[in-house]
Design a protein around this motif. Sequence first.
Motif, PDB file in Angstrom:
ATOM      1  N   TRP A   1       0.828  -1.206   0.000  1.00 42.90           N
ATOM      2  CA  TRP A   1       0.000   0.000   0.000  1.00 42.90           C
ATOM      3  C   TRP A   1       0.864   1.259   0.000  1.00 42.90           C
ATOM      4  O   TRP A   1       0.625   2.200  -0.766  1.00 42.90           O
ATOM      5  CB  TRP A   1      -0.930  -0.013   1.216  1.00 42.90           C
ATOM      6  CG  TRP A   1      -1.884   1.119   1.189  1.00 42.90           C
ATOM      7  CD1 TRP A   1      -3.097   1.138   0.594  1.00 42.90           C
ATOM      8  CD2 TRP A   1      -1.674   2.432   1.727  1.00 42.90           C
ATOM      9  NE1 TRP A   1      -3.674   2.385   0.728  1.00 42.90           N
ATOM     10  CE2 TRP A   1      -2.828   3.181   1.430  1.00 42.90           C
ATOM     11  CE3 TRP A   1      -0.643   3.039   2.429  1.00 42.90           C
ATOM     12  CZ2 TRP A   1      -2.966   4.515   1.815  1.00 42.90           C
ATOM     13  CZ3 TRP A   1      -0.785   4.364   2.807  1.00 42.90           C
ATOM     14  CH2 TRP A   1      -1.934   5.088   2.501  1.00 42.90           C
TER      15      TRP A   1
ATOM     16  N   PHE B   1      -7.458  -2.913   6.102  1.00 43.24           N
ATOM     17  CA  PHE B   1      -7.975  -3.047   7.461  1.00 43.24           C
ATOM     18  C   PHE B   1      -9.077  -4.095   7.526  1.00 43.24           C
ATOM     19  O   PHE B   1      -9.153  -4.876   8.476  1.00 43.24           O
ATOM     20  CB  PHE B   1      -8.486  -1.704   7.979  1.00 43.24           C
ATOM     21  CG  PHE B   1      -7.398  -0.722   8.268  1.00 43.24           C
ATOM     22  CD1 PHE B   1      -7.526   0.600   7.903  1.00 43.24           C
ATOM     23  CD2 PHE B   1      -6.242  -1.110   8.905  1.00 43.24           C
ATOM     24  CE1 PHE B   1      -6.527   1.513   8.170  1.00 43.24           C
ATOM     25  CE2 PHE B   1      -5.238  -0.218   9.177  1.00 43.24           C
ATOM     26  CZ  PHE B   1      -5.381   1.103   8.810  1.00 43.24           C
TER      27      PHE B   1
ATOM     28  N   SER C   1      -7.479  -7.378   7.650  1.00 41.81           N
ATOM     29  CA  SER C   1      -6.936  -7.662   8.966  1.00 41.81           C
ATOM     30  C   SER C   1      -8.043  -8.090   9.925  1.00 41.81           C
ATOM     31  O   SER C   1      -7.880  -9.023  10.708  1.00 41.81           O
ATOM     32  CB  SER C   1      -6.215  -6.415   9.491  1.00 41.81           C
ATOM     33  OG  SER C   1      -5.880  -6.585  10.831  1.00 41.81           O
ATOM     34  N   VAL C   2      -9.184  -7.434   9.844  1.00 37.42           N
ATOM     35  CA  VAL C   2     -10.313  -7.822  10.700  1.00 37.42           C
ATOM     36  C   VAL C   2     -10.759  -9.230  10.353  1.00 37.42           C
ATOM     37  O   VAL C   2     -11.055 -10.042  11.229  1.00 37.42           O
ATOM     38  CB  VAL C   2     -11.476  -6.826  10.539  1.00 37.42           C
ATOM     39  CG1 VAL C   2     -12.697  -7.317  11.283  1.00 37.42           C
ATOM     40  CG2 VAL C   2     -11.089  -5.480  11.038  1.00 37.42           C
TER      41      VAL C   2
ATOM     42  N   TYR D   1      -8.394   5.555   9.147  1.00 38.82           N
ATOM     43  CA  TYR D   1      -7.327   5.282  10.102  1.00 38.82           C
ATOM     44  C   TYR D   1      -7.906   4.949  11.472  1.00 38.82           C
ATOM     45  O   TYR D   1      -7.434   4.030  12.153  1.00 38.82           O
ATOM     46  CB  TYR D   1      -6.407   6.494  10.194  1.00 38.82           C
ATOM     47  CG  TYR D   1      -5.054   6.175  10.731  1.00 38.82           C
ATOM     48  CD1 TYR D   1      -4.716   6.476  12.039  1.00 38.82           C
ATOM     49  CD2 TYR D   1      -4.116   5.556   9.926  1.00 38.82           C
ATOM     50  CE1 TYR D   1      -3.471   6.163  12.528  1.00 38.82           C
ATOM     51  CE2 TYR D   1      -2.872   5.241  10.421  1.00 38.82           C
ATOM     52  CZ  TYR D   1      -2.554   5.548  11.721  1.00 38.82           C
ATOM     53  OH  TYR D   1      -1.320   5.230  12.202  1.00 38.82           O
TER      54      TYR D   1
ATOM     55  N   GLY E   1      -9.125   1.543  11.417  1.00 40.50           N
ATOM     56  CA  GLY E   1      -8.023   0.601  11.483  1.00 40.50           C
ATOM     57  C   GLY E   1      -7.463   0.472  12.885  1.00 40.50           C
ATOM     58  O   GLY E   1      -7.159  -0.621  13.362  1.00 40.50           O
TER      59      GLY E   1
ATOM     60  N   ALA F   1      -8.622  -3.265  13.358  1.00 39.44           N
ATOM     61  CA  ALA F   1      -7.591  -4.119  12.783  1.00 39.44           C
ATOM     62  C   ALA F   1      -6.538  -4.408  13.828  1.00 39.44           C
ATOM     63  O   ALA F   1      -6.291  -3.623  14.721  1.00 39.44           O
ATOM     64  CB  ALA F   1      -6.964  -3.428  11.584  1.00 39.44           C
ATOM     65  N   TYR F   2      -5.920  -5.523  13.706  1.00 37.03           N
ATOM     66  CA  TYR F   2      -4.898  -5.885  14.672  1.00 37.03           C
ATOM     67  C   TYR F   2      -3.651  -5.073  14.417  1.00 37.03           C
ATOM     68  O   TYR F   2      -3.482  -4.489  13.378  1.00 37.03           O
ATOM     69  CB  TYR F   2      -4.608  -7.380  14.582  1.00 37.03           C
ATOM     70  CG  TYR F   2      -4.398  -7.960  15.953  1.00 37.03           C
ATOM     71  CD1 TYR F   2      -3.130  -8.095  16.469  1.00 37.03           C
ATOM     72  CD2 TYR F   2      -5.478  -8.311  16.750  1.00 37.03           C
ATOM     73  CE1 TYR F   2      -2.945  -8.600  17.737  1.00 37.03           C
ATOM     74  CE2 TYR F   2      -5.299  -8.806  18.008  1.00 37.03           C
ATOM     75  CZ  TYR F   2      -4.026  -8.950  18.514  1.00 37.03           C
ATOM     76  OH  TYR F   2      -3.824  -9.440  19.767  1.00 37.03           O
TER      77      TYR F   2
ATOM     78  N   GLU G   1      -0.541  -3.463  13.327  1.00 33.23           N
ATOM     79  CA  GLU G   1       0.397  -3.587  12.223  1.00 33.23           C
ATOM     80  C   GLU G   1       1.783  -3.264  12.763  1.00 33.23           C
ATOM     81  O   GLU G   1       1.913  -2.591  13.769  1.00 33.23           O
ATOM     82  CB  GLU G   1       0.033  -2.554  11.144  1.00 33.23           C
ATOM     83  CG  GLU G   1      -1.360  -2.697  10.598  1.00 33.23           C
ATOM     84  CD  GLU G   1      -1.330  -3.086   9.148  1.00 33.23           C
ATOM     85  OE1 GLU G   1      -0.230  -3.214   8.592  1.00 33.23           O
ATOM     86  OE2 GLU G   1      -2.403  -3.283   8.568  1.00 33.23           O
ATOM     87  N   PRO G   2       2.803  -3.714  12.060  1.00 32.39           N
ATOM     88  CA  PRO G   2       4.151  -3.333  12.496  1.00 32.39           C
ATOM     89  C   PRO G   2       4.292  -1.821  12.464  1.00 32.39           C
ATOM     90  O   PRO G   2       3.695  -1.139  11.632  1.00 32.39           O
ATOM     91  CB  PRO G   2       5.055  -3.982  11.437  1.00 32.39           C
ATOM     92  CG  PRO G   2       4.246  -5.039  10.832  1.00 32.39           C
ATOM     93  CD  PRO G   2       2.813  -4.656  10.955  1.00 32.39           C
TER      94      PRO G   2
ATOM     95  N   LEU H   1       6.556   0.057  11.496  1.00 33.20           N
ATOM     96  CA  LEU H   1       7.074   0.603  10.247  1.00 33.20           C
ATOM     97  C   LEU H   1       5.946   0.892   9.267  1.00 33.20           C
ATOM     98  O   LEU H   1       5.919   1.941   8.620  1.00 33.20           O
ATOM     99  CB  LEU H   1       8.056  -0.411   9.636  1.00 33.20           C
ATOM    100  CG  LEU H   1       8.873   0.096   8.460  1.00 33.20           C
ATOM    101  CD1 LEU H   1       9.763   1.227   8.909  1.00 33.20           C
ATOM    102  CD2 LEU H   1       9.706  -1.024   7.879  1.00 33.20           C
ATOM    103  N   VAL H   2       5.010  -0.035   9.198  1.00 31.71           N
ATOM    104  CA  VAL H   2       3.916   0.149   8.249  1.00 31.71           C
ATOM    105  C   VAL H   2       3.042   1.328   8.676  1.00 31.71           C
ATOM    106  O   VAL H   2       2.633   2.155   7.856  1.00 31.71           O
ATOM    107  CB  VAL H   2       3.070  -1.133   8.147  1.00 31.71           C
ATOM    108  CG1 VAL H   2       1.886  -0.908   7.255  1.00 31.71           C
ATOM    109  CG2 VAL H   2       3.921  -2.263   7.619  1.00 31.71           C
TER     110      VAL H   2
ATOM    111  N   GLY I   1       4.744   4.380   7.875  1.00 28.82           N
ATOM    112  CA  GLY I   1       4.743   4.543   6.425  1.00 28.82           C
ATOM    113  C   GLY I   1       3.438   5.131   5.924  1.00 28.82           C
ATOM    114  O   GLY I   1       3.421   6.013   5.055  1.00 28.82           O
ATOM    115  N   VAL I   2       2.336   4.644   6.503  1.00 25.43           N
ATOM    116  CA  VAL I   2       1.026   5.161   6.107  1.00 25.43           C
ATOM    117  C   VAL I   2       0.941   6.650   6.405  1.00 25.43           C
ATOM    118  O   VAL I   2       0.521   7.464   5.573  1.00 25.43           O
ATOM    119  CB  VAL I   2      -0.090   4.388   6.835  1.00 25.43           C
ATOM    120  CG1 VAL I   2      -1.418   5.054   6.631  1.00 25.43           C
ATOM    121  CG2 VAL I   2      -0.140   2.964   6.354  1.00 25.43           C
TER     122      VAL I   2
END
Lengths: 302, 496, 210
Positions: free
Chosen positions: B135, B180, B183-184, C157, C160, C164-165, C167-168, C170-171, C174-175
């Motif tokens: 992405w 996202f 991921s969910v 965001y 997320g 969402a679980y 993320e590293p 770095l990611v 990066g976003v």
Amino acid sequence: MVKLFIWIAAPLVIAPLLPGVINRVKAVFAGRQGPLLLQLYFDLWKLFRKGAVFSRTTTWVFRLGPAVFFASVLSVLWLLPFGDFRAPFSFNGDLIVFVYFLGLGRFMVTSAALDTGSSFEGMGASREVQFAVFSELAFFLVLCVLAAGAGNFSISGIFRPGQGAFCPGLMVRVLAAVVFFEVLLAENARLPVDDPNTHLELTMIHESMILDHSGPDMAFILWAHALKMWIFGLLVVQVIVPVTAGGIWGQAGVTLLAIFLMAVIVGIVESVMARLKLCRIPVFLLGASAIAVVAYGLSVMR
Amino acid sequence: MLLAALVLIPVLCGTAEFLVRDVRLGRLILITAAVSHAALAASAWILSPPGIFGGWLALDSLGLLFLSITSLLFLAASFYGLNYLKHAPVSGKTEDEEGEFFFLNAPEARFNGCLLLFLAAMTLVILSQHLGILWVAVEMTTLASAPLIYYHRHTRSLEATWKYLLLCSVGIAVALLGNFFLSVAATIETRKPVSFILIDLMSEAVYLDVMWLKAAFVCFLVGYGAKMGLAPMHTWLPDAHSESPSMVSALLSGALLNCAFLALLRAHQICVAAGQSVFSRGLLAGFGIFSMVIAAIFILGQKDYKRLLAYSSVEHMGLLAFGVGVGGGVSVFGALFHAVNHSLTKAALFLASGNILRAYQSKICGHVKGLSSRMPATGFLWAAGLFAITGMPPFGTFMSKLMILTGALAAGKYLMFGICLTVLTAVFWGMARAMLTMVQGDWIEIGPGCVRDREPVLSFLPGFLLLLIVLGLGMMMPDWLDQVLREASLSLGALP
Amino acid sequence: MIHLIWVLLLLSGLLLLGSSRMMHCLRIVAAQGILVGLLAVFQAECPGLRVFLLSATVIALKGFVFPWLVSRAIRQTGTSREVEPFVGYGASYVCGAVFFMAAMELAKRLLIPYHGVSPLPVTAGLFLAMVGLFIIVSRRKAVTQVLGYLTLENGIYAFGLSMAYEEPLLVELGVLLDVFAAVFVMGIIVFHIQREFDHMDTGRLTALRD
């Protein structure tokens, strides 16, 4: 029987104090002395002793208007719950009757204004009805949000806490109170919707409508306005501060205190804000409706 | 190590370009970077480098294919650019009677720098196996290419840049939502962390929640599809590809659209591994057909030849999506082969269009006549490119389109096959009518004497070589390419 | 606390729809950014250095840097501070109510088998994203389109962060960096648009069409 009497008499006596509180708060902000707290009582006393003057172009509609307005507001009082007590005449679906009684009152006042044949009153009447479209929408929406949550279409059913399993979260209550407050400002001709003190004819909404009334008619209209303020104030207060405990005097005391506090807040809002442009008032009220929809969503999502 | 170099060399050279003042040194850096990138990509065929950073960057067969295309195209574009930038005025102005060409150009160092950063971002898209990095890299390509579109500074290119930037950024934001959602889908039941690397996701794919996975794929399709040029999210494409300088258009059409397609294919791979391939293929085929129809409508009667080429890109991207969407070994193989052919051909066409634009100072087909007499090499390139892009034998595009259509018939999708065939015919008619009239006819003399335009070798040689490759691929498919294509189509879930 | 942040985000989205003053819209978007950063802190199950670092970066970037970039673009171009909409403010509110109901319906469908999960993050995140898209589509000026993009990013965001679980790091960084670069480039292009066209009305950017 006594209960019925007190239910009507108490607001009749106390409500005219509210505009006095608001005016006093505005005066304090402006650094003025301001009118007396009890000014409206003196005005009502003066007006009742005067005679009325009726224009030759008016008909029976003009004479009927203020009376029906006052009567409809009184009827609404009988539907309004207080603290832990149901209203004297509550039934399932009475919230629709509630809104429609207020609508009936508004209809008669605007008809009386149109009946004078003057374009100036007509302008005020048309503005009043135009904004009523949006304020009634917001009002209905927020009442329906609370009713859907309580599962009960009676106003008394909505506000009695512990009724059924409905106990809306704080956020829903705050949002509902915000919407009620915005509707209050719109229905009672307060800034930022309408300036009650304006002497510029082109900017009046409410004032121009009732310009031609005099004597006891005017007294009834002023009294009914104060009662409307009481009604909406009670709704705001009961959403935010649902009082359950304490006997009737305890609850009455707390609620009265809260209503006067709300009047102070209205006074502060009036002193701080300028009037909205007329074309922004529907936007203001549609925003209130959108907030009501969000409140509905939040109540469903708990 | 090889993979790191593939990304780092363009990055370092790109940042160096911003600091360098001498124009000739800047061009040298550009050429060096392009040549070394191409050399590294070629060696990747032989060496098959392992993944680095714990599998975050790796080169699988799909990646190898797209990497080679990108590298080759960049090499061709940079050699073409040597000649193009030399003749394009930097701070002067050129004007014709309608005031259409009244522009300034951006400084060349900035242009070269952005070009190299663009290459780095595209390489990162191709190499990344982690969906998050994918992405980030796709967004970086948008940001690196926006200044490139605005190289010729006038109102139309500014409008094109704004549309490109906004539409692609919004699309990519929707793709982030898809990330996202995915991921969910992976964690909502188990509440355990899941690695976002493609291989790990694919192995866990059967445990993904189906609703969330489908929602994620839809978001990916809309988001990366907007970047790829699938209708109805394609509206930025004709503007951006027609207003940018020709070598940038070549790279955008030939390389960037492929990168977006690759991102979409990664999402498709996850769906296939999760057993939802029917859903994802159906959507891909639907959007593909829709894009082809829309492109055909806008190609018929198109007056601007660069927009014509851009809409042709939309059509071919639709064809690619359709090929993958139909499923079946033959069509997927055909679609990937078509990606190769289309990129090379479109790049050659855009490079030729650059020559035409510089000679005739107009983008309208009606103003361009007599290419075969005035600029014979470019005219030949233009005509040959027309036949290549519309799928005439013996060019490679014929083979790849045939494979896709055969696959569609074999899968029983008769209606889609019929629509495809109609669209291809319509596109051929529209493009041939516009482009052949440019080649023929008498050119209007603009100066005394009937002089042929001077055609530097570098202006037609890259395009010529690219078309030669496409021709060669059409006549004979080399084994190593065949094997990589087979592996790639297997990885997309196509049955052998 | 998380509930409160989400409700405030919802209300900020509604406010954005009806606001006619550009600086007001800007401040709402900045407030959204700060709320999203706070969400990062309160949402984490095990607060540690990573969470605080991420939250601080989000608040700094979304709450201060992005609004500063946009306000710089507004000031440099000297454009009038009025948002010029294609769709009127009242109609925008109605659309906002419709978006909210659509978001609720989507959230309900997506979360059918999962009763323990609160639908508020999904609803509010999707609502904010839809409001952002609506603002991009329904406002004339290029600067307000950038504000709509920021709202879209905030909504996505925030979703997320909640759902969402992890993320590293770095990611995640990066976003954020990508969005920063996007807003930076958009600011530059908006300035160029004002200089070239002498207006910022994207409804009038119609030279390229078929």
